[in-house]
Design an enzyme around this catalytic site. Structure first.
Site, PDB file in Angstrom:
ATOM      1  N   GLY A   1     -10.557 -29.131  18.333  1.00  0.00           N
ATOM      2  CA  GLY A   1     -10.136 -29.900  19.279  1.00  0.00           C
ATOM      3  C   GLY A   1     -11.461 -30.889  19.992  1.00  0.00           C
ATOM      4  O   GLY A   1     -11.774 -30.551  21.154  1.00  0.00           O
ATOM      5  N   ALA A   2     -11.216 -31.834  19.140  1.00  0.00           N
ATOM      6  CA  ALA A   2     -12.865 -32.621  19.346  1.00  0.00           C
ATOM      7  C   ALA A   2     -12.346 -33.882  20.559  1.00  0.00           C
ATOM      8  O   ALA A   2     -13.464 -34.581  21.120  1.00  0.00           O
ATOM      9  CB  ALA A   2     -12.941 -33.373  18.512  1.00  0.00           C
TER      10      ALA A   2
ATOM     11  N   LEU B   1     -14.322 -29.688  26.462  1.00  0.00           N
ATOM     12  CA  LEU B   1     -15.601 -28.859  26.462  1.00  0.00           C
ATOM     13  C   LEU B   1     -16.534 -30.103  25.036  1.00  0.00           C
ATOM     14  O   LEU B   1     -17.923 -29.566  25.244  1.00  0.00           O
ATOM     15  CB  LEU B   1     -15.412 -27.342  24.815  1.00  0.00           C
TER      16      LEU B   1
ATOM     17  N   ASP C   1     -21.212 -16.944  23.160  1.00  0.00           N
ATOM     18  CA  ASP C   1     -20.972 -16.454  25.072  1.00  0.00           C
ATOM     19  C   ASP C   1     -22.436 -17.382  25.180  1.00  0.00           C
ATOM     20  O   ASP C   1     -23.199 -17.556  24.787  1.00  0.00           O
ATOM     21  CB  ASP C   1     -21.361 -15.476  24.402  1.00  0.00           C
ATOM     22  N   HIS C   2     -22.236 -18.663  26.163  1.00  0.00           N
ATOM     23  CA  HIS C   2     -23.071 -19.612  25.930  1.00  0.00           C
ATOM     24  C   HIS C   2     -23.759 -18.827  27.551  1.00  0.00           C
ATOM     25  O   HIS C   2     -25.277 -19.317  27.869  1.00  0.00           O
ATOM     26  CB  HIS C   2     -22.057 -20.745  26.864  1.00  0.00           C
TER      27      HIS C   2
ATOM     28  N   LYS D   1     -28.198 -19.268  27.737  1.00  0.00           N
ATOM     29  CA  LYS D   1     -28.968 -19.428  28.398  1.00  0.00           C
ATOM     30  C   LYS D   1     -30.772 -18.599  28.337  1.00  0.00           C
ATOM     31  O   LYS D   1     -31.369 -17.684  28.028  1.00  0.00           O
ATOM     32  CB  LYS D   1     -28.700 -18.134  29.440  1.00  0.00           C
TER      33      LYS D   1
ATOM     34  N   ASP E   1     -12.336 -12.729  32.840  1.00  0.00           N
ATOM     35  CA  ASP E   1     -13.264 -14.544  33.428  1.00  0.00           C
ATOM     36  C   ASP E   1     -15.434 -13.699  32.467  1.00  0.00           C
ATOM     37  O   ASP E   1     -15.207 -14.724  32.286  1.00  0.00           O
ATOM     38  CB  ASP E   1     -13.259 -14.949  34.436  1.00  0.00           C
TER      39      ASP E   1
ATOM     40  N   HIS F   1     -19.355 -11.977  29.470  1.00  0.00           N
ATOM     41  CA  HIS F   1     -20.896 -12.515  29.888  1.00  0.00           C
ATOM     42  C   HIS F   1     -21.481 -11.595  30.438  1.00  0.00           C
ATOM     43  O   HIS F   1     -23.494 -11.178  29.700  1.00  0.00           O
ATOM     44  CB  HIS F   1     -21.021 -13.594  31.087  1.00  0.00           C
TER      45      HIS F   1
END
Length: 498
Positions: free
Chosen positions: A13-14, A18, A175-176, A180, A233, A238
């Site tokens: 998916g380059a 994202l 999971d970004h 953090k 979502d 998250h």
């Protein structure tokens, strides 16, 4: 910091958004900080037909001009790949062989699935069919972007598919939010301070509140969002992961499996919300047209791609309990939504009131200590406590004691994808979700989704865009109210920047 082994990162998916907005910029930042392996390459892969030079030129569009940019772009390569059969992956295998031999890179591969979820089961199969998923001598890892399923059953099915081709210790579910810095700092705040850990339980904490607010709407993604909603979502992945860090017991060691074992125990301790209880514990809402800053804003159902009769929630507030020794009886509250007054994510620890109020104030705010852990923006920690107002008498007022990450001079706070990509390169899965925890989180939220789908009498409340969601969400908190955060972490009692 010890450098990772030499390796190649293959991004499926380059040509997607994202890769452009997050992945390549994160890799460039790691390169500038000399954190990438000594011998490293990125092989972009997608259906589009591009040459190496064309792929590198695209990087100019989203990378800042820097003296190291040209050198970094030499590490970028591209290979067109179709996804129809295992035969389509033979050119990819040949290209990897060519790059490893020409650059002298060991055959350590990370495969990043920055693709639609429909390909999550297909690409690993074709990699396995071509002998790329395992190696006795070199590591092979697979990074999977969310969503990890859309229901409990689909999550289980996805886990089975992935485990057919890669072992659990090879799979990194990204999971970004866990990347953090302030989420990670939760562990240090809790377990390195004698002033916090003794109080971190049902004896001293009244309730815990987590807010993740977005000021933006669906921003042209109405077609996608209308099949997702706030619960899927944001909350299921998250925010429940954040709950895991807040509520977990101390791990025996700071190591991936030890930490993830403790998070799983938290998820397994969630008190189930039965389908017939959903209206009591969950409030959902949908933003309606309004004026924000004098500008007319359309309602969710008028957004492009959204069903005119949609019942997809853009706001959800949830009350739940964790049934274990530490948290028995302590309510947890989560809310998240779009078109709220500001963009902010924070955790609020509400401590119990003193047993007897000596100082003549009936204000709930002034008699309740709060520890606020700000995840974004204005990252930091704020402690609210009572002090004497100067002058005669003993009138109390709330004051703030705060710490900001921005106060750390000459300290680089890495972006989430920088930290997570580097962790995977080094084989550290601490901040990645494990399959059993993903299923446990879905098990908790599935009755809510089922109730919404099968019971049309459960209301979906409208709330004007630019407000803090449906007023009915306030009823979840029996004694007290939500904290209404500002963009600025401190001085929120004096002014509020939205």
């Amino acid at each position: 910091m010890q450098k990772a082994e030499n390796q190649i990162l293959i991004i499926f998916g380059a040509s997607g958004d994202l890769t452009k907005r997050k992945l390549i910029p994160a890799l460039f930042e790691l390169y500038k900080q000399n954190l990438l392996p000594d011998k490293f390459a990125v092989l972009g892969a997608s259906r589009s037909t591009l040459s190496d030079d064309e792929f590198r030129k695209r990087a100019d569009e989203f990378l800042p001009n820097n003296e190291k940019l040209d050198e970094f772009k030499k590490k970028l390569f591209y290979q067109a790949v179709q996804n129809n059969s295992a035969e389509d992956f033979k050119p990819l295998k040949s290209r990897l062989k060519e790059i490893t031999e020409s650059l002298g890179i060991e055959k350590n591969y990370i495969f990043y699935l920055s693709t639609p979820p429909s390909l999550y089961g297909i690409i690993p199969k074709f990699l396995t069919d071509n002998g790329l998923s395992t190696s006795n001598k070199y590591f092979r890892r697979l990074i999977v972007e969310k969503p990890f399923g859309t229901t409990l059953e689909s999550a289980k099915e996805l886990n089975i598919q992935l485990l057919n081709y890669f072992s659990e210790n090879q799979i990194y579910r990204i999971d970004h939010y866990l990347g953090k810095e302030t989420v990670q700092n939760m562990l240090v705040t809790r377990f390195s301070n004698g002033i916090f850990e003794p109080l971190w339980n049902r004896r001293y904490i009244d309730r815990i509140e987590i807010t993740s607010a977005e000021s933006l709407g669906v921003e042209g993604r109405g077609g996608y969002y209308d099949h997702s909603g706030a619960l899927r979502d944001m909350l299921q992945n998250h925010l429940l992961q954040v709950v895991g860090f807040v509520a977990m017991e101390a791990p025996v060691v700071v190591e991936a499996n030890a930490i993830r074992n403790e998070i799983l125990k938290v998820f397994q301790s969630f008190r189930p919300i039965q389908e017939n209880e959903v209206s009591r514990y969950v409030i959902r809402g949908q933003y309606t047209e309004s004026k924000i800053g004098g500008q007319q804003v359309v309602g969710y159902r008028d957004e492009p791609g959204v069903d005119r009769f949609s019942r997809t929630e853009t706001f959800v507030a949830l009350k739940f309990f964790i049934d274990n020794w530490r948290w028995a009886g302590v309510p947890f509250y989560i809310r998240t939504g779009k078109k709220l007054p500001t963009r902010v994510t924070e955790i609020v620890i509400h401590f119990k009131n003193v047993p007897h109020n000596l100082f003549g104030t009936s204000s709930f705010e002034h008699s309740n200590n709060q520890l606020i852990i700000r995840i974004q923006p204005d990252e930091g920690i704020l402690l609210k406590f009572g002090m004497k107002t100067p002058g005669a008498g003993f009138k109390a007022q709330t004051v703030n004691m705060d710490f900001h990450y921005s106060d750390l001079a000459d300290t680089n706070v890495p972006a989430a994808y920088e930290r997570l990509l580097l962790d995977c390169m080094q084989g550290d899965a601490t901040l990645y979700a494990r399959g059993d925890a993903v299923e446990a989180a879905w098990k908790f939220v599935q009755p809510i989704l089922t109730a919404w789908e099968t019971n049309p009498e459960i209301p979906i409340y409208g709330y004007p865009a630019g407000t803090w969601g449906p007023e009915d969400s306030d009823k979840l908190i029996l004694h007290g109210q939500w904290r209404y955060p500002c963009k600025n972490l401190t001085n929120d009692g004096l002014y509020c920047e939205l």
